[in-house]
Design a protein around this motif. Structure first.
Motif, PDB file in Angstrom:
ATOM      1  N   ALA A  95      78.183  58.277  55.876  1.00 53.16           N
ATOM      2  CA  ALA A  95      77.940  59.643  56.719  1.00 53.16           C
ATOM      3  C   ALA A  95      78.955  60.546  56.398  1.00 53.16           C
ATOM      4  CB  ALA A  95      77.636  59.432  57.969  1.00 53.16           C
ATOM      5  N   PRO A  96      78.584  61.921  56.291  1.00 55.27           N
ATOM      6  CA  PRO A  96      79.522  62.924  55.908  1.00 55.27           C
ATOM      7  C   PRO A  96      80.615  63.272  57.215  1.00 55.27           C
ATOM      8  CG  PRO A  96      77.519  63.896  55.045  1.00 55.27           C
ATOM      9  CD  PRO A  96      77.358  62.421  55.805  1.00 55.27           C
ATOM     10  N   ALA A  97      80.166  63.132  58.136  1.00 56.50           N
ATOM     11  CA  ALA A  97      81.159  63.196  59.543  1.00 56.50           C
ATOM     12  C   ALA A  97      82.047  62.087  59.301  1.00 56.50           C
ATOM     13  CB  ALA A  97      80.068  63.444  60.655  1.00 56.50           C
ATOM     14  N   ASP A  98      81.669  60.981  59.394  1.00 54.91           N
ATOM     15  CA  ASP A  98      82.495  59.813  59.283  1.00 54.91           C
ATOM     16  C   ASP A  98      83.408  59.834  58.291  1.00 54.91           C
ATOM     17  OD1 ASP A  98      80.975  58.605  61.531  1.00 54.91           O
ATOM     18  OD2 ASP A  98      79.612  57.519  60.242  1.00 54.91           O
ATOM     19  N   ALA A  99      83.029  60.159  56.907  1.00 54.75           N
ATOM     20  CA  ALA A  99      83.881  60.207  55.925  1.00 54.75           C
ATOM     21  C   ALA A  99      85.044  61.379  56.341  1.00 54.75           C
ATOM     22  CB  ALA A  99      83.199  60.602  54.818  1.00 54.75           C
ATOM     23  N   GLN A 100      84.505  62.320  56.778  1.00 53.64           N
ATOM     24  CA  GLN A 100      85.557  63.517  57.065  1.00 53.64           C
ATOM     25  C   GLN A 100      86.680  63.260  58.000  1.00 53.64           C
ATOM     26  OE1 GLN A 100      84.541  67.395  57.753  1.00 53.64           O
ATOM     27  NE2 GLN A 100      84.356  67.900  55.734  1.00 53.64           N
ATOM     28  N   ARG A 101      86.138  62.548  59.204  1.00 55.25           N
ATOM     29  CA  ARG A 101      87.073  62.139  60.123  1.00 55.25           C
ATOM     30  C   ARG A 101      88.021  61.397  59.933  1.00 55.25           C
ATOM     31  NH1 ARG A 101      83.461  60.651  63.387  1.00 55.25           N
ATOM     32  NH2 ARG A 101      83.567  58.506  63.003  1.00 55.25           N
ATOM     33  N   ALA A 102      87.709  60.190  59.035  1.00 57.48           N
ATOM     34  CA  ALA A 102      88.717  59.264  58.564  1.00 57.48           C
ATOM     35  C   ALA A 102      89.702  59.692  57.319  1.00 57.48           C
ATOM     36  CB  ALA A 102      87.916  57.821  58.115  1.00 57.48           C
ATOM     37  N   ASN A 103      88.939  60.222  56.393  1.00 60.19           N
ATOM     38  CA  ASN A 103      89.552  60.485  55.079  1.00 60.19           C
ATOM     39  C   ASN A 103      90.044  61.988  55.049  1.00 60.19           C
ATOM     40  OD1 ASN A 103      88.700  58.005  54.465  1.00 60.19           O
ATOM     41  ND2 ASN A 103      86.931  58.674  53.159  1.00 60.19           N
ATOM     42  N   VAL A 104      89.640  62.784  55.679  1.00 61.35           N
ATOM     43  CA  VAL A 104      90.089  64.237  55.596  1.00 61.35           C
ATOM     44  C   VAL A 104      91.077  64.373  56.929  1.00 61.35           C
ATOM     45  CG1 VAL A 104      89.524  66.569  55.404  1.00 61.35           C
ATOM     46  CG2 VAL A 104      88.340  64.841  54.268  1.00 61.35           C
TER      47      VAL A 104
END
Length: 425
Positions: A95-104
């Motif tokens: 999920a984009p929000a999960d990816a952004q939180r952890a990786n960005v």
């Protein structure tokens, strides 16, 4: 003495970085782990089993990649001279929000905490707001109304131990950031920022959460480092193969999955054919390169592509692995466009055991530039191990793990084809 904060120590690359550094008396390691007591004990046992005599006991601090608000406290407690950031959240269909939180967001928060910036509040708000806009643009109905907010009150903590030269940040990303034509197709400009209609939300839709978040993190990290004057070294490893000495690599790794399918006679066709290749690099080369950057304080910045120029076309790669496993290699090929379309049909990706996002990591007609990394490696006396040896050892390791036996299918097994991707680092 160089004090190093290492994230992702349990991963495919991270444990070999530990292997390179944990026995050195001039390096003090602090590991950022989700479960410090258990994972630190497991890593110490793994190191002992690989002949490493610890120069000092491993130290570890609790850290959750999904909680960027904890970055400042982590850095303040670790007091590092160098941060090596390997950890990343990985899954196809992330999920984009999960990816952004952890990786960005977490990557930017670590960088800002290391810089000791007292002006980070607005910028962290900006990254968090981008995550919310991407989530709003890409979420499904069952995630409507969900949002995650960063507590920015802890983001801008001074780093009082940095009395001399600023601490360095080593960010390990991926080779697709050096694939300029691919970036242009996605709508990413030469500066690494989203340029097409829809901004980053459109890129997350096109590339998927994992890959898009790695691209997004790179854009935000380089912009933030310039803004703060923070030394940032970015490493872009190709698909990571096993160790050149004995082939060890985890089950989720692309080559492990490919070898497993070959061993079981379940790879019916080669994606793309001879025009495509999967760029490779041995894990021990990557670990030694990272250790070289840690030890060489003259390396204050720059981007370095870690890739073996001997990476063969995909049919030759499959043949090398099949020979080492004593299995026949498939002769048929399947066009990438057709395979991508098939994998997007409902249920096909699950049945095939792969995902359309993984096909982006197969490349053709790309002249990658490894000159900067080659110069550093030559300065340190570091060379790529022979790739045929790496592939032979990798296949041998997978074979010794019982890959030829039909399971009780283990978690992570693929049913119809290999997941040809870099996967998590």
């Amino acid at each position: 003495m160089t004090r190093v904060l290492l994230t992702g120590a349990t991963g495919q690359i991270g444990r070999w970085v530990l292997h390179e550094l944990a026995g050195r008396p001039d390096v003090e390691l602090v590991l950022a782990l989700r479960d410090p007591a258990r994972q630190c004990s497991e890593l110490a046992a793994w190191l002992a089993g690989h002949g490493v005599v610890l120069a000092r006991p491993l130290q570890a601090l609790a850290f959750d990649l999904d909680r960027p608000q904890g970055a400042a406290a982590l850095v303040q407690a670790a007091r590092p001279d160098v941060v090596v950031h390997l950890a990343a959240r990985f899954a196809w269909g992330l999920a984009p929000a999960d990816a952004q939180r952890a990786n960005v967001q977490t990557s930017v928060a670590l960088l800002r905490a290391l810089a000791g910036s007292r002006t980070s509040l607005d910028a962290v708000h900006e990254v968090a707001n981008q995550a919310e806009s991407v989530e709003a643009a890409t979420s499904d109905a069952d995630r409507a109304g969900h949002s995650d907010h960063v507590d920015t009150r802890s983001a801008g903590v001074a780093a009082p131990w940095q009395g001399g030269a600023p601490a360095r940040f080593i960010h390990v990303s991926g080779f697709m950031l050096q694939h300029r034509a691919h970036l242009r197709r996605l709508g990413i400009g030469e500066d690494g920022q989203a340029r097409g209609p829809g901004g980053w939300a459109a890129i997350y839709r096109r590339a998927g959460g994992y890959e898009a978040s790695k691209l997004h993190a790179h854009a935000e990290m380089t912009r933030t480092a310039r803004e703060l004057g923070q030394p940032l070294v970015v490493l872009h490893p190709a698909t990571v193969a096993g160790h050149s000495g004995h082939g060890e690599l985890p089950e989720h790794a692309a080559l492990h999955q490919l070898c497993r399918q070959l061993a079981r006679g379940r790879l019916g066709a080669i994606p793309g054919g001879a025009a495509y290749r999967l760029p490779l690099v041995a894990v021990d080369f990557v670990a030694r390169f990272i250790a070289g950057v840690v030890r060489d304080a003259a390396v204050q910045g720059g981007e370095y592509l870690l890739m073996d120029a001997a990476s063969p076309p995909l049919p030759q790669l499959v043949q090398h692995l099949a020979d080492a496993l004593g299995r026949p290699a498939p002769r048929r090929t399947l066009p990438i466009g057709l395979l991508r379309a098939l994998l997007r049909l409902p249920g096909v990706a699950a049945l095939a055991g792969t995902h359309p996002e993984s096909l982006d990591f197969l490349v053709r007609d790309v002249a990658f530039d490894t000159a900067a990394a080659d110069r550093l490696a030559a300065r340190w006396g570091l060379a790529h191990p022979p790739l045929e040896q790496v592939l032979r050892q990798t296949a041998g390791y997978v074979g010794r793990q019982g890959a030829c036996a039909e399971p009780g299918q283990r978690q992570g097994d693929t049913a119809g084809g290999p997941d040809l991707s870099t996967g998590p680092t």
